[in-house]
Scaffold this motif. Structure first.
Motif, PDB file in Angstrom:
ATOM      1  N   TRP A 173      54.974 -72.900 -82.373  1.00  0.00           N
ATOM      2  CA  TRP A 173      54.975 -71.902 -83.441  1.00  0.00           C
ATOM      3  C   TRP A 173      56.370 -71.775 -84.018  1.00  0.00           C
ATOM      4  O   TRP A 173      57.348 -71.750 -83.265  1.00  0.00           O
ATOM      5  CB  TRP A 173      54.512 -70.542 -82.907  1.00  0.00           C
ATOM      6  CG  TRP A 173      54.324 -69.535 -83.988  1.00  0.00           C
ATOM      7  CD1 TRP A 173      55.210 -68.584 -84.394  1.00  0.00           C
ATOM      8  CD2 TRP A 173      53.186 -69.391 -84.828  1.00  0.00           C
ATOM      9  NE1 TRP A 173      54.698 -67.851 -85.429  1.00  0.00           N
ATOM     10  CE2 TRP A 173      53.445 -68.338 -85.713  1.00  0.00           C
ATOM     11  CE3 TRP A 173      51.965 -70.063 -84.920  1.00  0.00           C
ATOM     12  CZ2 TRP A 173      52.533 -67.922 -86.681  1.00  0.00           C
ATOM     13  CZ3 TRP A 173      51.066 -69.652 -85.868  1.00  0.00           C
ATOM     14  CH2 TRP A 173      51.344 -68.595 -86.736  1.00  0.00           C
ATOM     15  N   HIS A 174      56.460 -71.649 -85.329  1.00  0.00           N
ATOM     16  CA  HIS A 174      57.733 -71.452 -86.020  1.00  0.00           C
ATOM     17  C   HIS A 174      57.619 -70.242 -86.934  1.00  0.00           C
ATOM     18  O   HIS A 174      56.674 -70.147 -87.715  1.00  0.00           O
ATOM     19  CB  HIS A 174      58.092 -72.676 -86.881  1.00  0.00           C
ATOM     20  CG  HIS A 174      58.208 -73.937 -86.102  1.00  0.00           C
ATOM     21  ND1 HIS A 174      59.332 -74.268 -85.377  1.00  0.00           N
ATOM     22  CD2 HIS A 174      57.340 -74.962 -85.909  1.00  0.00           C
ATOM     23  CE1 HIS A 174      59.148 -75.438 -84.790  1.00  0.00           C
ATOM     24  NE2 HIS A 174      57.943 -75.873 -85.097  1.00  0.00           N
ATOM     25  N   GLY A 175      58.564 -69.327 -86.832  1.00  0.00           N
ATOM     26  CA  GLY A 175      58.612 -68.198 -87.751  1.00  0.00           C
ATOM     27  C   GLY A 175      57.935 -66.963 -87.228  1.00  0.00           C
ATOM     28  O   GLY A 175      57.560 -66.864 -86.057  1.00  0.00           O
ATOM     29  N   THR A 176      57.748 -66.006 -88.119  1.00  0.00           N
ATOM     30  CA  THR A 176      57.157 -64.720 -87.763  1.00  0.00           C
ATOM     31  C   THR A 176      55.647 -64.868 -87.591  1.00  0.00           C
ATOM     32  O   THR A 176      55.054 -65.857 -88.018  1.00  0.00           O
ATOM     33  CB  THR A 176      57.428 -63.671 -88.860  1.00  0.00           C
ATOM     34  OG1 THR A 176      56.726 -64.060 -90.055  1.00  0.00           O
ATOM     35  CG2 THR A 176      58.910 -63.525 -89.146  1.00  0.00           C
ATOM     36  N   GLY A 235      54.735 -67.229 -90.349  1.00  0.00           N
ATOM     37  CA  GLY A 235      55.008 -68.493 -89.677  1.00  0.00           C
ATOM     38  C   GLY A 235      53.781 -69.383 -89.629  1.00  0.00           C
ATOM     39  O   GLY A 235      52.728 -69.079 -90.191  1.00  0.00           O
ATOM     40  N   SER A 236      53.949 -70.491 -88.939  1.00  0.00           N
ATOM     41  CA  SER A 236      52.836 -71.411 -88.746  1.00  0.00           C
ATOM     42  C   SER A 236      53.119 -72.247 -87.506  1.00  0.00           C
ATOM     43  O   SER A 236      54.236 -72.266 -87.001  1.00  0.00           O
ATOM     44  CB  SER A 236      52.650 -72.312 -89.963  1.00  0.00           C
ATOM     45  OG  SER A 236      53.789 -73.126 -90.144  1.00  0.00           O
ATOM     46  N   SER A 274      47.679 -70.799 -88.402  1.00  0.00           N
ATOM     47  CA  SER A 274      48.541 -69.786 -89.010  1.00  0.00           C
ATOM     48  C   SER A 274      47.808 -68.452 -89.052  1.00  0.00           C
ATOM     49  O   SER A 274      46.613 -68.373 -88.764  1.00  0.00           O
ATOM     50  CB  SER A 274      48.925 -70.207 -90.440  1.00  0.00           C
ATOM     51  OG  SER A 274      47.767 -70.210 -91.257  1.00  0.00           O
TER      52      SER A 274
END
Length: 140
Positions: free
Chosen positions: A9-12, A16-17, A33
């Protein structure tokens, strides 16, 4: 027996996604996502995968039980609807509704319902879920 899967997972949480991959490589960096989970975005989501796993697990368990009882099935079509509900500040899987249509030569309606109920109770995915599992089973 062990089975593995991985999530990246990347981001919020909302913006994110990520990707999901399985040991078998059937899923290999499949996107997921917030929009795929709570809307109609492209990609998969954990609940969709649980529903698919439940339908597959139940169908296979039922096939084993029917065959052992002397009624090998011609076809088992199982749908699974997973229902999530708000749970305080988060979400929970409240119910999974399994819908089965089966072609099984020579089985009585009563025996069919009995074995289908057994399969629902014995399916490992049914056992792991902390949710109500409903079953509507029909002989074609």
């Amino acid at each position: 027996m062990k089975r593995t899967a991985n999530a990246v997972w990347h981001g919020t949480g909302k913006d994110g996604s990520g990707t999901l991959s399985t040991q078998s490589a059937t899923l290999a960096n499949v996107p997921y996502s917030f929009v795929a989970r709570f809307g109609d975005g492209k990609g998969t989501n954990p609940e969709e995968l649980i529903a698919a796993a439940h339908a597959g697990c139940f169908s296979m368990q039922l096939s084993f039980l029917l065959t052992a009882a002397g009624f090998p099935p011609d076809e088992l079509k199982t749908g699974a609807v997973l229902i999530m509900e708000s749970d305080g500040g988060g979400w929970k899987i409240a119910t999974v509704e399994l819908t089965l249509t089966a072609k099984i030569p020579g089985i009585s309606a009563d025996k069919f319902q009995e074995v289908a109920a057994q399969a629902k109770a014995m399916c490992p995915v049914s056992k792991v879920l902390n949710a109500e599992v409903k079953l509507a089973a029909t002989l074609a």
